[in-house]
Design an enzyme around this catalytic site. Structure first.
Site, PDB file in Angstrom:
ATOM      1  N   TRP A  31       2.750   7.774  -2.216  1.00 29.57           N
ATOM      2  CA  TRP A  31       4.221   7.964  -2.693  1.00 29.57           C
ATOM      3  C   TRP A  31       4.754   8.553  -2.961  1.00 29.57           C
ATOM      4  O   TRP A  31       5.354   9.769  -3.292  1.00 29.57           O
ATOM      5  CB  TRP A  31       4.952   6.878  -2.177  1.00 29.57           C
ATOM      6  CG  TRP A  31       7.018   6.973  -2.973  1.00 29.57           C
ATOM      7  CD1 TRP A  31       7.366   6.845  -2.007  1.00 29.57           C
ATOM      8  CD2 TRP A  31       7.388   7.305  -4.146  1.00 29.57           C
ATOM      9  NE1 TRP A  31       8.829   6.700  -2.034  1.00 29.57           N
ATOM     10  CE2 TRP A  31       9.162   6.496  -3.546  1.00 29.57           C
ATOM     11  CE3 TRP A  31       6.648   7.246  -5.124  1.00 29.57           C
ATOM     12  CZ2 TRP A  31       9.484   7.451  -4.742  1.00 29.57           C
ATOM     13  CZ3 TRP A  31       7.794   7.048  -6.621  1.00 29.57           C
ATOM     14  CH2 TRP A  31       8.659   7.082  -6.565  1.00 29.57           C
ATOM     15  N   ARG A  64      -5.688  -2.597   7.930  1.00 28.56           N
ATOM     16  CA  ARG A  64      -6.806  -2.828   8.452  1.00 28.56           C
ATOM     17  C   ARG A  64      -6.339  -4.371   6.978  1.00 28.56           C
ATOM     18  O   ARG A  64      -5.036  -4.255   5.910  1.00 28.56           O
ATOM     19  CB  ARG A  64      -7.589  -2.254   7.016  1.00 28.56           C
ATOM     20  CG  ARG A  64      -7.890  -1.690   6.447  1.00 28.56           C
ATOM     21  CD  ARG A  64      -8.975  -0.963   5.525  1.00 28.56           C
ATOM     22  NE  ARG A  64      -7.581   0.431   4.785  1.00 28.56           N
ATOM     23  CZ  ARG A  64      -7.630   1.723   5.458  1.00 28.56           C
ATOM     24  NH1 ARG A  64      -8.220   2.046   6.214  1.00 28.56           N
ATOM     25  NH2 ARG A  64      -7.122   2.481   3.924  1.00 28.56           N
ATOM     26  N   ASP A  89       0.724  -0.967   0.078  1.00 29.86           N
ATOM     27  CA  ASP A  89      -0.281   0.491  -0.203  1.00 29.86           C
ATOM     28  C   ASP A  89       0.756   1.011  -0.131  1.00 29.86           C
ATOM     29  O   ASP A  89       1.623   1.366   0.380  1.00 29.86           O
ATOM     30  CB  ASP A  89      -1.032   0.010   1.540  1.00 29.86           C
ATOM     31  CG  ASP A  89      -1.992   1.063   0.623  1.00 29.86           C
ATOM     32  OD1 ASP A  89      -2.408   0.933   0.323  1.00 29.86           O
ATOM     33  OD2 ASP A  89      -2.806   1.202   2.033  1.00 29.86           O
ATOM     34  N   HIS A 139       3.703   3.670  -9.203  1.00 34.46           N
ATOM     35  CA  HIS A 139       3.128   2.180  -9.410  1.00 34.46           C
ATOM     36  C   HIS A 139       4.419   1.060  -9.795  1.00 34.46           C
ATOM     37  O   HIS A 139       4.151   0.205  -9.432  1.00 34.46           O
ATOM     38  CB  HIS A 139       2.166   2.265 -10.366  1.00 34.46           C
ATOM     39  CG  HIS A 139       1.027   2.730  -9.634  1.00 34.46           C
ATOM     40  ND1 HIS A 139       0.405   1.919  -7.942  1.00 34.46           N
ATOM     41  CD2 HIS A 139      -0.351   2.912 -10.335  1.00 34.46           C
ATOM     42  CE1 HIS A 139      -0.712   2.347  -7.762  1.00 34.46           C
ATOM     43  NE2 HIS A 139      -1.134   2.976  -8.886  1.00 34.46           N
ATOM     44  N   ASN A 176     -10.596  -2.412  -6.596  1.00 38.65           N
ATOM     45  CA  ASN A 176      -9.766  -1.872  -7.343  1.00 38.65           C
ATOM     46  C   ASN A 176     -10.356  -1.241  -8.536  1.00 38.65           C
ATOM     47  O   ASN A 176     -10.093  -0.067  -9.281  1.00 38.65           O
ATOM     48  CB  ASN A 176      -8.098  -2.007  -7.583  1.00 38.65           C
ATOM     49  CG  ASN A 176      -7.243  -2.094  -6.229  1.00 38.65           C
ATOM     50  OD1 ASN A 176      -6.597  -2.672  -5.986  1.00 38.65           O
ATOM     51  ND2 ASN A 176      -7.970  -1.348  -5.468  1.00 38.65           N
TER      52      ASN A 176
HETATM   53  C1  FPP Z   1      -1.339   0.108  -3.897  1.00 37.87           C
HETATM   54  O1  FPP Z   1      -0.841   1.857  -3.821  1.00 37.87           O
HETATM   55  C2  FPP Z   1      -0.490  -0.548  -4.496  1.00 37.87           C
HETATM   56  C3  FPP Z   1      -1.851  -1.507  -5.541  1.00 37.87           C
HETATM   57  C4  FPP Z   1      -2.839  -0.283  -5.806  1.00 37.87           C
HETATM   58  C5  FPP Z   1      -0.810  -1.566  -7.337  1.00 37.87           C
HETATM   59  C6  FPP Z   1       0.505  -2.274  -6.447  1.00 37.87           C
HETATM   60  C7  FPP Z   1       0.544  -3.064  -8.014  1.00 37.87           C
HETATM   61  C8  FPP Z   1       2.444  -3.263  -8.047  1.00 37.87           C
HETATM   62  C9  FPP Z   1       3.181  -2.616  -7.389  1.00 37.87           C
HETATM   63  C10 FPP Z   1       2.679  -3.404  -9.586  1.00 37.87           C
HETATM   64  C11 FPP Z   1       1.678  -5.254  -9.455  1.00 37.87           C
HETATM   65  C12 FPP Z   1       2.734  -5.950 -10.564  1.00 37.87           C
HETATM   66  C13 FPP Z   1       2.697  -7.393 -11.154  1.00 37.87           C
HETATM   67  C14 FPP Z   1       3.741  -7.974 -11.508  1.00 37.87           C
HETATM   68  C15 FPP Z   1       1.241  -7.462 -10.706  1.00 37.87           C
HETATM   69  P1  FPP Z   1      -2.385   2.741  -3.687  1.00 37.87           P
HETATM   70  O2  FPP Z   1      -2.353   3.063  -5.239  1.00 37.87           O
HETATM   71  O3  FPP Z   1      -3.594   1.846  -2.758  1.00 37.87           O
HETATM   72  O4  FPP Z   1      -1.239   3.479  -2.613  1.00 37.87           O
HETATM   73  P2  FPP Z   1      -1.788   5.111  -2.469  1.00 37.87           P
HETATM   74  O5  FPP Z   1      -3.133   4.587  -1.146  1.00 37.87           O
HETATM   75  O6  FPP Z   1      -1.524   5.800  -1.902  1.00 37.87           O
HETATM   76  O7  FPP Z   1      -2.908   5.649  -3.162  1.00 37.87           O
END
Ligand code: FPP
Length: 239
Positions: A21, A193, A16, A33, A64
């Protein structure tokens, strides 16, 4: 680090904080990402070196889809980019790719990229890098229940023989048995959570929360989580 028997078999991570970031430093969420993928690479290799058997990463949840379409599109492209770049390194580390999730809604190119990575690494005998992609814990339990009902209706299973093990065997995580139950759950970014992640499988796991955003997560932070785990006393409800 104590010896190998104190290493959790199954570590699951809620990655998360990619968006925060990026936004905190005036960058686009996409860059978060992108950096998050580097963290996946670092943490996967360290986990495999430490003797973790399965590392499950929550890469895309069934919730998502509610994000803006252009972010969803970008997130769907991430596995393609990740596997294009990192499959050779996974091979060098004897890591085997697996996926749990509902494949039906995943766009063709993303699905094909994941399937290709699974097939290219299928003979590796080291750690399983298990991506939870279009995964949701409650839906998983509903689908498992339907499978059990079908077996009862067809006469393959007797109602009285429905046990926890039977239902557990119908979950998406049957593909990572016998390590389907989570030992250590890590969540980055300071949130505390579960977010519909491996609801059944986390019944007896230890939780570790890090305040760092996922792109700042490193192998050394994983080591800190493993050390913390080694000092926990797991009693599974007993004394
Ligand atoms: C959470 O940050 C992250 C995600 C929803 C996506 C994570 C996925 C990757 C890093 C790469 C996936 C790669 C493969 C190979 C399947 P957020 O966007 O929820 O961050 P925030 O809570 O700060 O908005």
């Amino acid at each position: 680090m104590k010896d190998n028997k104190f290493i959790p078999d199954h570590v699951a991570v809620i990655m998360d904080g990619n968006g925060r970031w990026a936004q905190n430093t005036g960058r686009d969420r996409k860059e978060g990402h992108q950096e998050g993928m580097e963290a996946i690479r670092r943490v996967s290799i360290r986990a495999s070196e430490r003797g973790v058997k399965v590392l499950t990463l929550y890469a895309f949840s069934t919730e998502n889809w509610k994000r803006p379409p252009q972010e969803v599109k970008f997130l769907m492209q991430l596995p393609v980019n990740f596997f294009d770049r990192f499959v050779p390194e996974l091979q060098e580390n004897n890591i085997k790719v697996n996926m749990i999730g509902f494949k039906d809604k995943v766009p063709g190119p993303t699905k094909r990229s994941i399937e290709k990575a699974i097939s290219e690494t299928k003979d590796n005998t080291g750690m399983v890098l298990n991506f939870a992609f279009n995964y949701g814990g409650r839906s998983e339990i509903v689908e498992a229940t339907k499978s059990v009902v079908d077996k009862v209706l067809s006469g393959e299973l007797n109602r009285k023989d429905i046990t926890e093990d039977v239902l557990q065997g119908e979950l998406l995580t049957h593909s990572i048995q016998p390590y389907d139950e989570v030992d250590l759950l890590i969540r980055s970014s300071g949130e505390q959570r579960l977010s519909n992640f491996l609801l059944w499988q986390n019944a007896y796991s230890e939780f570790y929360f890090s305040k760092l955003y996922w792109p700042d997560f490193t192998g050394d932070i994983l080591d800190e989580a493993l050390l913390d785990y080694q000092n926990r006393s797991r009693r599974y409800g007993a004394l």
